[in-house]
Enzyme design. Structure first.
Site, PDB file in Angstrom:
ATOM      1  N   ASP A  54      -5.136   0.009  -0.969  1.00 19.72           N
ATOM      2  CA  ASP A  54      -4.099  -1.021  -0.997  1.00 19.72           C
ATOM      3  C   ASP A  54      -2.672  -0.489  -0.865  1.00 19.72           C
ATOM      4  OD1 ASP A  54      -6.344  -2.401  -1.675  1.00 19.72           O
ATOM      5  OD2 ASP A  54      -5.654  -3.022  -3.645  1.00 19.72           O
ATOM      6  N   GLN A 109      -2.350   3.053  -2.804  1.00 19.63           N
ATOM      7  CA  GLN A 109      -3.393   3.646  -3.630  1.00 19.63           C
ATOM      8  C   GLN A 109      -4.000   4.839  -2.903  1.00 19.63           C
ATOM      9  OE1 GLN A 109      -6.038   0.362  -4.886  1.00 19.63           O
ATOM     10  NE2 GLN A 109      -5.407   0.913  -6.953  1.00 19.63           N
ATOM     11  N   SER A 151      -3.244  -1.582  -8.253  1.00 27.60           N
ATOM     12  CA  SER A 151      -2.258  -2.114  -7.315  1.00 27.60           C
ATOM     13  C   SER A 151      -1.060  -2.770  -7.983  1.00 27.60           C
ATOM     14  CB  SER A 151      -2.920  -3.108  -6.370  1.00 27.60           C
ATOM     15  OG  SER A 151      -3.826  -2.428  -5.543  1.00 27.60           O
TER      16      SER A 151
END
Length: 481
Positions: free
Chosen positions: A57, A73, A121
Protein backbone atom coordinates in the site's frame (compact mmCIF):
# COMPACT_ATOMS: atom_id res chain seq x y z
CA UNK A 1 -3.10 -4.06 6.29
CA UNK A 2 -2.68 -7.79 6.40
CA UNK A 3 -1.14 -10.08 3.83
CA UNK A 4 -3.90 -12.46 2.74
CA UNK A 5 -1.71 -14.98 0.99
CA UNK A 6 0.88 -17.45 2.17
CA UNK A 7 4.13 -15.98 0.94
CA UNK A 8 7.50 -17.68 0.97
CA UNK A 9 10.11 -15.62 2.77
CA UNK A 10 12.95 -14.40 0.57
CA UNK A 11 16.44 -13.69 1.81
CA UNK A 12 17.05 -10.01 2.53
CA UNK A 13 19.93 -8.59 0.54
CA UNK A 14 22.99 -7.31 2.44
CA UNK A 15 22.36 -4.28 4.62
CA UNK A 16 24.21 -1.04 3.94
CA UNK A 17 24.27 1.47 6.79
CA UNK A 18 24.63 5.18 6.16
CA UNK A 19 25.45 7.20 9.25
CA UNK A 20 25.12 10.98 8.95
CA UNK A 21 25.35 14.01 11.17
CA UNK A 22 22.29 16.25 11.25
CA UNK A 23 22.09 17.84 14.66
CA UNK A 24 22.74 14.42 16.15
CA UNK A 25 23.86 10.99 15.04
CA UNK A 26 21.26 8.88 13.35
CA UNK A 27 21.14 5.86 11.07
CA UNK A 28 19.21 5.79 7.81
CA UNK A 29 18.87 2.27 6.49
CA UNK A 30 19.15 1.28 2.86
CA UNK A 31 18.62 -2.49 2.96
CA UNK A 32 19.45 -2.94 -0.70
CA UNK A 33 22.35 -3.93 -2.89
CA UNK A 34 23.48 -0.77 -4.67
CA UNK A 35 24.35 -2.81 -7.77
CA UNK A 36 20.67 -3.43 -8.56
CA UNK A 37 20.17 -1.88 -12.01
CA UNK A 38 16.37 -2.12 -12.50
CA UNK A 39 16.81 -4.24 -15.62
CA UNK A 40 15.41 -7.46 -14.19
CA UNK A 41 12.66 -9.25 -16.12
CA UNK A 42 9.21 -7.70 -15.44
CA UNK A 43 10.73 -4.69 -13.62
CA UNK A 44 8.80 -1.55 -14.53
CA UNK A 45 10.96 0.91 -16.44
CA UNK A 46 8.69 3.88 -15.70
CA UNK A 47 6.68 2.45 -12.80
CA UNK A 48 8.02 2.77 -9.25
CA UNK A 49 9.22 -0.32 -7.41
CA UNK A 50 11.64 -0.67 -4.47
CA UNK A 51 15.14 -1.88 -5.16
CA UNK A 52 14.50 -5.07 -3.22
CA UNK A 53 12.01 -6.88 -0.98
CA UNK A 54 8.27 -6.45 -0.86
CA UNK A 55 6.09 -3.35 -1.27
CA UNK A 56 2.36 -2.85 -1.04
CA UNK A 57 0.00 0.00 0.00
CA UNK A 58 0.86 3.63 -0.64
CA UNK A 59 0.90 5.15 2.88
CA UNK A 60 1.66 8.83 2.48
CA UNK A 61 1.96 11.20 -0.47
CA UNK A 62 2.97 14.84 0.02
CA UNK A 63 4.87 17.60 -1.76
CA UNK A 64 7.34 19.39 0.51
CA UNK A 65 10.68 21.14 0.16
CA UNK A 66 10.78 20.96 -3.64
CA UNK A 67 10.19 17.20 -3.73
CA UNK A 68 7.35 14.71 -3.93
CA UNK A 69 7.50 12.26 -1.02
CA UNK A 70 6.01 8.76 -0.99
CA UNK A 71 5.78 6.46 2.02
CA UNK A 72 4.70 2.91 1.25
CA UNK A 73 4.43 -0.40 3.07
CA UNK A 74 7.69 -2.34 2.76
CA UNK A 75 8.75 -5.74 4.04
CA UNK A 76 7.16 -9.10 3.47
CA UNK A 77 7.19 -10.54 6.97
CA UNK A 78 6.89 -7.33 9.00
CA UNK A 79 5.50 -4.12 7.50
CA UNK A 80 7.78 -1.07 7.62
CA UNK A 81 7.49 2.38 6.08
CA UNK A 82 9.48 2.39 2.84
CA UNK A 83 10.27 5.82 1.47
CA UNK A 84 10.94 7.35 -1.95
CA UNK A 85 11.27 10.87 -3.37
CA UNK A 86 10.95 12.49 -6.78
CA UNK A 87 11.35 15.95 -8.28
CA UNK A 88 8.92 15.32 -11.14
CA UNK A 89 6.66 12.34 -10.25
CA UNK A 90 8.51 10.34 -12.91
CA UNK A 91 12.05 9.72 -11.70
CA UNK A 92 11.88 8.23 -8.20
CA UNK A 93 14.72 7.63 -5.79
CA UNK A 94 14.38 4.72 -3.39
CA UNK A 95 15.45 6.31 -0.09
CA UNK A 96 15.33 3.06 1.87
CA UNK A 97 13.33 2.42 5.04
CA UNK A 98 12.08 5.48 6.92
CA UNK A 99 9.71 3.99 9.51
CA UNK A 100 11.13 1.00 11.41
CA UNK A 101 8.64 -0.71 13.77
CA UNK A 102 9.38 -2.44 17.05
CA UNK A 103 9.32 -5.98 15.60
CA UNK A 104 11.46 -5.13 12.55
CA UNK A 105 13.44 -7.94 10.94
CA UNK A 106 16.27 -5.51 10.18
CA UNK A 107 19.47 -5.96 12.24
CA UNK A 108 19.52 -4.71 15.85
CA UNK A 109 21.55 -1.67 14.81
CA UNK A 110 18.54 -0.41 12.83
CA UNK A 111 16.91 1.97 15.31
CA UNK A 112 13.25 1.13 15.88
CA UNK A 113 12.01 4.67 15.39
CA UNK A 114 8.21 4.35 15.40
CA UNK A 115 5.46 2.87 17.56
CA UNK A 116 3.81 -0.52 17.08
CA UNK A 117 4.81 -4.03 16.21
CA UNK A 118 4.30 -3.21 12.50
CA UNK A 119 3.60 -0.12 10.40
CA UNK A 120 0.20 -0.61 8.82
CA UNK A 121 -1.30 1.78 6.30
CA UNK A 122 -1.91 5.49 6.77
CA UNK A 123 -1.39 8.87 5.14
CA UNK A 124 0.69 12.05 5.49
CA UNK A 125 0.25 15.82 5.70
CA UNK A 126 2.50 18.89 5.85
CA UNK A 127 2.24 21.32 8.77
CA UNK A 128 4.19 24.24 10.21
CA UNK A 129 3.95 26.80 13.03
CA UNK A 130 2.04 25.89 16.18
CA UNK A 131 0.69 22.67 14.70
CA UNK A 132 4.21 21.46 13.95
CA UNK A 133 5.60 22.56 17.32
CA UNK A 134 3.07 20.50 19.30
CA UNK A 135 4.29 17.38 17.50
CA UNK A 136 7.93 18.03 16.67
CA UNK A 137 8.97 20.67 19.21
CA UNK A 138 9.71 23.16 16.43
CA UNK A 139 7.61 25.51 14.28
CA UNK A 140 9.64 24.41 11.27
CA UNK A 141 7.61 22.90 8.42
CA UNK A 142 7.32 19.15 8.85
CA UNK A 143 5.90 16.06 7.20
CA UNK A 144 3.59 14.21 9.59
CA UNK A 145 2.92 10.55 8.84
CA UNK A 146 -0.27 9.17 10.37
CA UNK A 147 -0.30 5.38 10.46
CA UNK A 148 -1.59 2.35 12.33
CA UNK A 149 1.00 1.00 14.74
CA UNK A 150 -0.25 -2.53 15.28
CA UNK A 151 -0.96 -3.41 18.92
CA UNK A 152 -0.91 0.34 19.71
CA UNK A 153 -3.31 2.43 17.58
CA UNK A 154 -3.27 5.47 15.33
CA UNK A 155 0.22 6.97 15.63
CA UNK A 156 2.30 9.87 14.33
CA UNK A 157 5.83 10.00 12.96
CA UNK A 158 7.51 13.14 11.71
CA UNK A 159 10.37 14.63 9.75
CA UNK A 160 11.31 18.30 9.57
CA UNK A 161 14.51 17.91 7.57
CA UNK A 162 13.02 17.03 4.15
CA UNK A 163 12.69 13.36 5.00
CA UNK A 164 16.34 12.81 5.98
CA UNK A 165 15.40 11.64 9.47
CA UNK A 166 12.15 10.31 10.88
CA UNK A 167 11.04 10.39 14.49
CA UNK A 168 8.39 8.87 16.70
CA UNK A 169 5.81 11.17 18.31
CA UNK A 170 6.45 10.86 22.03
CA UNK A 171 2.80 10.48 23.08
CA UNK A 172 1.61 7.80 20.65
CA UNK A 173 -1.01 6.61 20.10
CA UNK A 174 -3.11 9.69 19.44
CA UNK A 175 -6.34 7.77 18.68
CA UNK A 176 -7.94 4.38 18.12
CA UNK A 177 -6.12 2.58 20.94
CA UNK A 178 -5.90 -1.12 20.15
CA UNK A 179 -4.15 -4.34 21.08
CA UNK A 180 -4.57 -5.68 17.55
CA UNK A 181 -4.41 -4.31 14.00
CA UNK A 182 -7.96 -2.95 13.98
CA UNK A 183 -9.10 -0.28 13.44
CA UNK A 184 -6.53 0.62 10.81
CA UNK A 185 -5.48 2.74 7.83
CA UNK A 186 -6.10 6.38 8.90
CA UNK A 187 -6.56 8.89 6.09
CA UNK A 188 -6.22 12.50 7.25
CA UNK A 189 -7.30 15.61 5.31
CA UNK A 190 -7.75 19.28 6.20
CA UNK A 191 -11.45 20.24 5.95
CA UNK A 192 -11.45 23.99 5.38
CA UNK A 193 -15.18 24.71 5.95
CA UNK A 194 -15.09 23.25 9.48
CA UNK A 195 -11.50 24.36 10.20
CA UNK A 196 -10.38 20.93 11.35
CA UNK A 197 -8.44 17.87 10.43
CA UNK A 198 -10.69 14.96 9.51
CA UNK A 199 -9.55 11.36 9.93
CA UNK A 200 -11.32 8.58 8.04
CA UNK A 201 -10.41 5.08 9.22
CA UNK A 202 -11.44 1.50 8.46
CA UNK A 203 -13.56 0.78 11.56
CA UNK A 204 -16.95 -0.95 11.24
CA UNK A 205 -17.03 0.46 7.72
CA UNK A 206 -15.61 3.97 7.69
CA UNK A 207 -15.49 6.08 10.84
CA UNK A 208 -14.73 9.81 10.87
CA UNK A 209 -12.90 11.70 13.62
CA UNK A 210 -12.07 15.40 13.92
CA UNK A 211 -9.12 17.31 15.41
CA UNK A 212 -7.64 20.80 15.45
CA UNK A 213 -4.08 19.67 16.17
CA UNK A 214 -3.67 16.08 14.84
CA UNK A 215 -3.28 14.93 18.46
CA UNK A 216 -6.68 15.11 20.20
CA UNK A 217 -9.44 13.43 18.20
CA UNK A 218 -13.20 13.32 18.67
CA UNK A 219 -15.73 10.96 17.08
CA UNK A 220 -17.77 12.52 14.25
CA UNK A 221 -19.77 9.78 12.53
CA UNK A 222 -19.74 6.29 11.07
CA UNK A 223 -20.72 5.07 7.61
CA UNK A 224 -21.43 1.47 6.62
CA UNK A 225 -19.11 1.52 3.62
CA UNK A 226 -15.64 0.40 2.66
CA UNK A 227 -12.94 -2.16 3.28
CA UNK A 228 -9.47 -0.87 4.27
CA UNK A 229 -7.48 2.21 3.25
CA UNK A 230 -10.13 4.95 2.85
CA UNK A 231 -9.41 8.13 0.92
CA UNK A 232 -11.58 11.26 0.95
CA UNK A 233 -11.39 14.11 -1.54
CA UNK A 234 -13.33 16.81 -3.39
CA UNK A 235 -13.64 17.02 -7.19
CA UNK A 236 -15.40 19.40 -9.61
CA UNK A 237 -18.16 17.67 -11.57
CA UNK A 238 -17.67 17.92 -15.33
CA UNK A 239 -14.86 20.47 -14.74
CA UNK A 240 -17.30 22.94 -13.15
CA UNK A 241 -15.42 24.41 -10.19
CA UNK A 242 -18.70 25.84 -8.87
CA UNK A 243 -20.15 22.34 -8.54
CA UNK A 244 -17.86 20.11 -6.49
CA UNK A 245 -18.69 16.72 -5.00
CA UNK A 246 -17.00 14.67 -2.30
CA UNK A 247 -15.71 11.18 -3.07
CA UNK A 248 -15.09 8.48 -0.47
CA UNK A 249 -13.19 5.42 -1.67
CA UNK A 250 -11.85 2.23 -0.12
CA UNK A 251 -8.87 0.00 -0.89
CA UNK A 252 -10.67 -1.92 -3.63
CA UNK A 253 -11.36 1.30 -5.52
CA UNK A 254 -15.06 1.21 -4.65
CA UNK A 255 -16.38 4.71 -4.09
CA UNK A 256 -19.33 6.86 -3.13
CA UNK A 257 -20.09 10.34 -4.46
CA UNK A 258 -21.97 12.82 -2.31
CA UNK A 259 -21.50 15.56 0.28
CA UNK A 260 -19.36 15.87 3.39
CA UNK A 261 -20.08 18.64 5.90
CA UNK A 262 -17.18 18.03 8.27
CA UNK A 263 -19.18 15.54 10.31
CA UNK A 264 -21.02 13.09 8.05
CA UNK A 265 -20.71 11.80 4.50
CA UNK A 266 -24.07 11.65 2.68
CA UNK A 267 -24.14 9.68 -0.57
CA UNK A 268 -26.09 11.20 -3.45
CA UNK A 269 -29.41 9.32 -3.64
CA UNK A 270 -29.19 8.77 -7.38
CA UNK A 271 -25.62 7.54 -7.26
CA UNK A 272 -24.60 3.87 -7.28
CA UNK A 273 -21.55 2.49 -5.51
CA UNK A 274 -19.01 2.26 -8.32
CA UNK A 275 -15.43 1.03 -8.83
CA UNK A 276 -12.78 3.36 -10.25
CA UNK A 277 -10.53 0.64 -11.70
CA UNK A 278 -11.89 -2.63 -13.11
CA UNK A 279 -8.57 -4.43 -13.52
CA UNK A 280 -7.32 -7.23 -11.27
CA UNK A 281 -4.41 -5.30 -9.77
CA UNK A 282 -5.55 -2.01 -8.25
CA UNK A 283 -5.46 -1.57 -4.48
CA UNK A 284 -5.16 1.13 -1.80
CA UNK A 285 -5.06 4.14 -4.11
CA UNK A 286 -4.06 7.35 -2.35
CA UNK A 287 -4.05 11.00 -3.41
CA UNK A 288 -1.77 13.90 -2.58
CA UNK A 289 -3.59 16.11 -0.04
CA UNK A 290 -5.87 18.65 -1.70
CA UNK A 291 -4.03 21.92 -2.24
CA UNK A 292 -0.63 20.36 -1.50
CA UNK A 293 0.84 20.44 -5.02
CA UNK A 294 3.28 23.20 -6.08
CA UNK A 295 2.66 26.23 -8.33
CA UNK A 296 -1.08 26.37 -7.55
CA UNK A 297 -1.55 23.02 -9.27
CA UNK A 298 -5.20 22.13 -8.62
CA UNK A 299 -4.99 18.55 -9.86
CA UNK A 300 -5.76 15.59 -7.63
CA UNK A 301 -2.99 13.06 -8.26
CA UNK A 302 -3.34 9.43 -7.23
CA UNK A 303 -0.91 6.53 -6.95
CA UNK A 304 -2.01 3.00 -6.02
CA UNK A 305 -0.47 -0.35 -5.24
CA UNK A 306 -0.44 -2.36 -8.46
CA UNK A 307 -1.60 -5.67 -7.06
CA UNK A 308 -4.64 -7.09 -5.33
CA UNK A 309 -3.00 -9.95 -3.47
CA UNK A 310 -2.84 -11.89 -6.74
CA UNK A 311 0.51 -13.59 -6.35
CA UNK A 312 2.72 -11.49 -8.59
CA UNK A 313 4.29 -12.37 -11.92
CA UNK A 314 7.53 -14.03 -10.87
CA UNK A 315 9.51 -10.93 -9.92
CA UNK A 316 12.91 -11.59 -8.36
CA UNK A 317 14.93 -9.38 -6.00
CA UNK A 318 11.86 -7.16 -5.46
CA UNK A 319 8.12 -7.86 -5.39
CA UNK A 320 5.27 -5.63 -6.59
CA UNK A 321 5.17 -2.02 -7.74
CA UNK A 322 3.07 1.14 -7.86
CA UNK A 323 0.72 2.26 -10.61
CA UNK A 324 1.75 5.17 -12.79
CA UNK A 325 0.51 8.46 -11.28
CA UNK A 326 -2.87 9.60 -12.59
CA UNK A 327 -4.94 12.76 -12.39
CA UNK A 328 -8.46 12.17 -11.07
CA UNK A 329 -11.62 13.83 -12.33
CA UNK A 330 -15.38 13.44 -11.96
CA UNK A 331 -17.60 13.19 -15.02
CA UNK A 332 -21.26 12.50 -15.74
CA UNK A 333 -21.35 9.19 -17.60
CA UNK A 334 -24.31 6.90 -18.30
CA UNK A 335 -26.43 8.67 -15.70
CA UNK A 336 -23.81 8.48 -12.93
CA UNK A 337 -21.06 10.68 -11.54
CA UNK A 338 -17.95 8.69 -12.34
CA UNK A 339 -14.37 9.10 -11.18
CA UNK A 340 -12.02 9.39 -14.16
CA UNK A 341 -8.35 8.36 -14.12
CA UNK A 342 -5.84 9.62 -16.69
CA UNK A 343 -2.02 9.42 -16.69
CA UNK A 344 -0.43 12.67 -15.53
CA UNK A 345 0.59 15.05 -18.32
CA UNK A 346 4.24 14.91 -17.20
CA UNK A 347 4.60 11.61 -19.02
CA UNK A 348 4.99 13.59 -22.27
CA UNK A 349 8.41 14.74 -21.06
CA UNK A 350 9.78 11.21 -21.35
CA UNK A 351 8.33 10.42 -24.77
CA UNK A 352 10.53 9.46 -27.69
CA UNK A 353 10.00 8.05 -31.20
CA UNK A 354 6.53 9.49 -31.76
CA UNK A 355 4.41 8.12 -34.62
CA UNK A 356 0.90 9.17 -35.71
CA UNK A 357 -1.79 8.05 -38.16
CA UNK A 358 -4.99 9.83 -39.21
CA UNK A 359 -8.22 8.71 -40.90
CA UNK A 360 -7.36 5.12 -41.78
CA UNK A 361 -9.71 2.28 -42.70
CA UNK A 362 -8.44 -1.19 -41.87
CA UNK A 363 -9.72 -4.69 -42.50
CA UNK A 364 -8.94 -8.09 -41.12
CA UNK A 365 -5.27 -8.95 -41.60
CA UNK A 366 -4.02 -5.35 -41.76
CA UNK A 367 -1.70 -4.23 -38.94
CA UNK A 368 -0.77 -0.55 -39.08
CA UNK A 369 1.62 -1.06 -36.18
CA UNK A 370 3.62 -3.90 -37.68
CA UNK A 371 6.87 -1.92 -37.88
CA UNK A 372 6.80 -0.80 -34.23
CA UNK A 373 9.06 -2.70 -31.87
CA UNK A 374 8.82 -1.54 -28.27
CA UNK A 375 8.39 -2.82 -24.72
CA UNK A 376 7.62 0.52 -23.03
CA UNK A 377 5.07 2.80 -24.66
CA UNK A 378 1.97 4.99 -24.46
CA UNK A 379 -0.48 4.25 -27.29
CA UNK A 380 -3.83 5.95 -27.96
CA UNK A 381 -6.22 4.75 -30.66
CA UNK A 382 -9.59 6.34 -31.48
CA UNK A 383 -12.07 4.28 -33.51
CA UNK A 384 -15.36 5.37 -35.14
CA UNK A 385 -17.80 2.47 -34.81
CA UNK A 386 -20.31 3.91 -37.30
CA UNK A 387 -20.94 1.53 -40.21
CA UNK A 388 -18.29 -0.91 -39.01
CA UNK A 389 -18.52 -4.52 -40.19
CA UNK A 390 -16.27 -5.83 -37.42
CA UNK A 391 -17.46 -7.67 -34.35
CA UNK A 392 -14.31 -6.85 -32.42
CA UNK A 393 -10.96 -5.13 -32.62
CA UNK A 394 -8.03 -4.89 -30.30
CA UNK A 395 -4.34 -5.10 -29.64
CA UNK A 396 -1.80 -7.85 -29.30
CA UNK A 397 1.15 -6.72 -27.18
CA UNK A 398 3.71 -9.51 -27.20
CA UNK A 399 1.84 -12.36 -25.44
CA UNK A 400 -1.10 -10.24 -24.21
CA UNK A 401 -4.38 -9.56 -26.05
CA UNK A 402 -6.57 -6.53 -25.27
CA UNK A 403 -9.90 -6.81 -27.08
CA UNK A 404 -12.98 -4.62 -27.50
CA UNK A 405 -16.24 -6.49 -28.24
CA UNK A 406 -18.31 -4.13 -30.39
CA UNK A 407 -21.60 -6.03 -29.97
CA UNK A 408 -21.32 -6.52 -26.19
CA UNK A 409 -19.69 -3.09 -25.70
CA UNK A 410 -16.96 -4.48 -23.46
CA UNK A 411 -13.23 -3.85 -23.21
CA UNK A 412 -11.27 -6.65 -21.56
CA UNK A 413 -14.72 -8.13 -20.76
CA UNK A 414 -15.68 -4.98 -18.78
CA UNK A 415 -18.40 -2.58 -19.92
CA UNK A 416 -17.31 0.39 -22.04
CA UNK A 417 -20.00 2.28 -23.95
CA UNK A 418 -19.12 4.32 -27.05
CA UNK A 419 -19.31 8.09 -26.61
CA UNK A 420 -22.04 10.33 -28.05
CA UNK A 421 -20.31 10.23 -31.45
CA UNK A 422 -20.23 6.42 -31.41
CA UNK A 423 -16.48 6.42 -30.89
CA UNK A 424 -14.14 4.49 -28.61
CA UNK A 425 -10.79 5.94 -27.53
CA UNK A 426 -8.40 3.47 -25.91
CA UNK A 427 -5.07 4.32 -24.31
CA UNK A 428 -2.49 1.72 -23.31
CA UNK A 429 0.43 2.24 -20.95
CA UNK A 430 2.71 -0.76 -21.41
CA UNK A 431 5.80 -1.49 -19.33
CA UNK A 432 7.93 -4.60 -18.78
CA UNK A 433 5.45 -6.14 -16.36
CA UNK A 434 2.67 -3.57 -16.10
CA UNK A 435 -0.40 -2.88 -18.23
CA UNK A 436 -2.69 0.09 -17.62
CA UNK A 437 -5.63 0.73 -19.93
CA UNK A 438 -7.66 3.95 -20.00
CA UNK A 439 -10.60 4.66 -22.29
CA UNK A 440 -13.00 7.46 -23.22
CA UNK A 441 -11.19 10.16 -21.27
CA UNK A 442 -10.65 8.03 -18.20
CA UNK A 443 -14.16 6.78 -17.40
CA UNK A 444 -12.63 3.32 -17.95
CA UNK A 445 -9.50 2.34 -16.04
CA UNK A 446 -7.86 -1.10 -15.87
CA UNK A 447 -4.64 -2.01 -14.03
CA UNK A 448 -2.91 -5.37 -14.37
CA UNK A 449 0.44 -6.87 -13.52
CA UNK A 450 1.29 -8.99 -16.53
CA UNK A 451 4.35 -11.06 -17.39
CA UNK A 452 5.05 -9.73 -20.87
CA UNK A 453 7.43 -12.11 -22.62
CA UNK A 454 10.86 -10.48 -22.05
CA UNK A 455 12.04 -11.64 -25.48
CA UNK A 456 9.21 -10.02 -27.44
CA UNK A 457 8.56 -6.41 -28.43
CA UNK A 458 5.93 -6.81 -31.17
CA UNK A 459 2.67 -4.87 -31.37
CA UNK A 460 -0.47 -5.45 -33.42
CA UNK A 461 -3.71 -3.56 -33.97
CA UNK A 462 -6.23 -6.04 -35.35
CA UNK A 463 -9.91 -6.32 -36.30
CA UNK A 464 -12.15 -9.05 -37.65
CA UNK A 465 -13.80 -6.72 -40.14
CA UNK A 466 -13.68 -3.16 -41.42
CA UNK A 467 -13.19 -0.39 -38.86
CA UNK A 468 -12.49 3.31 -39.22
CA UNK A 469 -9.45 4.63 -37.39
CA UNK A 470 -9.87 8.30 -36.50
CA UNK A 471 -6.35 8.61 -35.12
CA UNK A 472 -3.44 6.70 -33.64
CA UNK A 473 -0.67 8.19 -31.55
CA UNK A 474 2.28 6.08 -30.45
CA UNK A 475 4.96 7.32 -28.06
CA UNK A 476 7.76 5.18 -26.77
CA UNK A 477 8.38 5.91 -23.08
CA UNK A 478 11.95 6.39 -21.89
CA UNK A 479 13.40 4.56 -18.92
CA UNK A 480 13.26 6.60 -15.70
CA UNK A 481 15.90 4.74 -13.65
Amino acid sequence: MKNRETIKKIKLLPILFLVCIYGNVYAQYYPHNDNIDYKENYRGQFHFSPKSEWMNDINGLVYQGGKYHMIYQWGKEIRHGGYATSKDLLHWKDEGVALIPQKSFLPPDAVRNVSGDQVYSGSAVVVSGKAAKKITGSKKEAIIAIYTGTAVGTCLAWSNDLGKTWHNYANNPVANFTKTAKPRDPCVIWHEPSSQWVLAIYENGTTFYGSTDLISWKFLSNLDFGYECPDLFLLPLDEDTNNKKWVLQDANGSYLVGDFDGTSFIKDKEQDTLVMDVGPDFYAGQTFPMGNLPNNDSRLIQIAWMDHWNGGIGEEIWERNATFPVSLGLATYNGQMRVTRNPIKEIASIYKNKKTWKNQTINQGINLLSEIKSKTFDLTVEVDLTETTANSFGFKVANKEISYDIKEKTLLSKQLLPDASNRIKIRLLVDWGQLEVFANDGVFSYSEQFAFDPDRNDLELYSDGEIKIVSIEFNEVARTW
